[in-house]
Scaffold this motif. Structure first.
Motif, PDB file in Angstrom:
ATOM      1  N   GLY A  19       0.809  -1.212   0.000  1.00  0.00           N
ATOM      2  CA  GLY A  19       0.000   0.000   0.000  1.00  0.00           C
ATOM      3  C   GLY A  19       0.845   1.266   0.000  1.00  0.00           C
ATOM      4  N   VAL A  20       1.915   1.275   0.791  1.00  0.00           N
ATOM      5  CA  VAL A  20       2.813   2.435   0.820  1.00  0.00           C
ATOM      6  C   VAL A  20       3.505   2.602  -0.530  1.00  0.00           C
ATOM      7  CG1 VAL A  20       4.953   3.308   1.856  1.00  0.00           C
ATOM      8  CG2 VAL A  20       3.127   2.411   3.306  1.00  0.00           C
ATOM      9  N   THR A  21       3.890   1.494  -1.149  1.00  0.00           N
ATOM     10  CA  THR A  21       4.540   1.566  -2.463  1.00  0.00           C
ATOM     11  C   THR A  21       3.580   2.130  -3.509  1.00  0.00           C
ATOM     12  OG1 THR A  21       5.897  -0.347  -1.893  1.00  0.00           O
ATOM     13  CG2 THR A  21       5.721   0.198  -4.227  1.00  0.00           C
ATOM     14  N   VAL A  22       2.340   1.678  -3.519  1.00  0.00           N
ATOM     15  CA  VAL A  22       1.350   2.188  -4.470  1.00  0.00           C
ATOM     16  C   VAL A  22       1.091   3.669  -4.221  1.00  0.00           C
ATOM     17  CG1 VAL A  22      -1.096   2.042  -5.111  1.00  0.00           C
ATOM     18  CG2 VAL A  22       0.270  -0.034  -4.918  1.00  0.00           C
ATOM     19  N   LEU A  23       0.999   4.065  -2.958  1.00  0.00           N
ATOM     20  CA  LEU A  23       0.790   5.475  -2.632  1.00  0.00           C
ATOM     21  C   LEU A  23       1.955   6.335  -3.106  1.00  0.00           C
ATOM     22  CD1 LEU A  23      -1.008   7.551  -1.181  1.00  0.00           C
ATOM     23  CD2 LEU A  23       0.351   7.097   0.875  1.00  0.00           C
ATOM     24  N   PHE A  24       3.181   5.869  -2.877  1.00  0.00           N
ATOM     25  CA  PHE A  24       4.362   6.607  -3.320  1.00  0.00           C
ATOM     26  C   PHE A  24       4.388   6.729  -4.846  1.00  0.00           C
ATOM     27  CE2 PHE A  24       8.767   6.535  -4.838  1.00  0.00           C
ATOM     28  CZ  PHE A  24       9.204   7.743  -4.308  1.00  0.00           C
ATOM     29  N   ILE A  47       1.765   9.312  -5.988  1.00  0.00           N
ATOM     30  CA  ILE A  47       2.220  10.688  -5.729  1.00  0.00           C
ATOM     31  C   ILE A  47       3.295  11.095  -6.737  1.00  0.00           C
ATOM     32  CG2 ILE A  47       3.438  12.152  -4.063  1.00  0.00           C
ATOM     33  CD1 ILE A  47       1.926  10.623  -1.872  1.00  0.00           C
ATOM     34  N   ALA A  48       4.257  10.192  -6.997  1.00  0.00           N
ATOM     35  CA  ALA A  48       5.316  10.498  -7.959  1.00  0.00           C
ATOM     36  C   ALA A  48       4.736  10.722  -9.358  1.00  0.00           C
ATOM     37  CB  ALA A  48       6.335   9.366  -7.986  1.00  0.00           C
ATOM     38  N   GLN A  49       3.786   9.913  -9.764  1.00  0.00           N
ATOM     39  CA  GLN A  49       3.172  10.077 -11.081  1.00  0.00           C
ATOM     40  C   GLN A  49       2.414  11.408 -11.164  1.00  0.00           C
ATOM     41  OE1 GLN A  49       0.386   7.025 -12.058  1.00  0.00           O
ATOM     42  NE2 GLN A  49       0.098   7.748 -14.164  1.00  0.00           N
ATOM     43  N   THR A  50       1.729  11.775 -10.098  1.00  0.00           N
ATOM     44  CA  THR A  50       0.997  13.042 -10.087  1.00  0.00           C
ATOM     45  C   THR A  50       1.948  14.225 -10.194  1.00  0.00           C
ATOM     46  OG1 THR A  50      -0.730  12.031  -8.741  1.00  0.00           O
ATOM     47  CG2 THR A  50      -0.662  14.436  -8.796  1.00  0.00           C
ATOM     48  N   VAL A  51       3.030  14.189  -9.431  1.00  0.00           N
ATOM     49  CA  VAL A  51       4.011  15.282  -9.456  1.00  0.00           C
ATOM     50  C   VAL A  51       4.641  15.396 -10.840  1.00  0.00           C
ATOM     51  CG1 VAL A  51       6.266  16.001  -8.563  1.00  0.00           C
ATOM     52  CG2 VAL A  51       4.477  15.265  -6.985  1.00  0.00           C
ATOM     53  N   LEU A  52       5.015  14.282 -11.427  1.00  0.00           N
ATOM     54  CA  LEU A  52       5.631  14.318 -12.751  1.00  0.00           C
ATOM     55  C   LEU A  52       4.636  14.786 -13.826  1.00  0.00           C
ATOM     56  CD1 LEU A  52       7.816  11.094 -12.610  1.00  0.00           C
ATOM     57  CD2 LEU A  52       8.590  13.472 -12.519  1.00  0.00           C
ATOM     58  N   THR A  53       3.384  14.414 -13.713  1.00  0.00           N
ATOM     59  CA  THR A  53       2.379  14.860 -14.673  1.00  0.00           C
ATOM     60  C   THR A  53       2.164  16.364 -14.587  1.00  0.00           C
ATOM     61  OG1 THR A  53       1.271  12.728 -14.514  1.00  0.00           O
ATOM     62  CG2 THR A  53      -0.015  14.550 -15.420  1.00  0.00           C
TER      63      THR A  53
END
Length: 108
Positions: A86-91, A94-100
């Motif tokens: 779950g923590v990995t999916v959340l991270f 978040i990373a995909q959102t920031v990069l987008t």
């Protein structure tokens, strides 16, 4: 070890081993051994530094929180694996959102 249930628990966990007939006999023996013994918790004794260190460790809020978390939520190894997933999916989300957002703000 003032109660026979205490003796039974310690014997079951392998902390003590006794060859007396019953746990009640062991409990009574320890009660008689400690009768009249006074322990000065604030005095100068050779384990004073260890007791103070243990108390400081126990009073630390982070250590109590981690112990509570382990006891209540991570007692099963599968729960630990699920929490890490779950923590990995959340991270990753978040990373995909920031990069987008960054690619939208600064197109190349």
């Amino acid at each position: 070890m003032s109660m026979p249930d205490d003796v039974a628990l310690l014997a079951r966990k392998g902390i003590i081993a006794h060859h007396m007939r019953t746990d009640r006999d062991v409990s009574q023996l320890f009660t008689r051994l400690t009768k009249g013994v006074v322990f000065d918790f604030y005095g100068n004794y050779y384990l004073n530094h260890l007791c103070l260190a243990l108390e400081a460790y126990y009073q630390n809020r982070l250590h109590r929180w981690v112990a509570w978390l382990r006891h209540n939520h991570f007692s099963n190894p599968w729960l630990v694996v699920a929490a890490l997933a779950g923590v990995t999916v959340l991270f990753c989300t978040i990373a995909q959102t920031v990069l987008t957002v960054e690619s939208y703000v600064n197109p190349k």
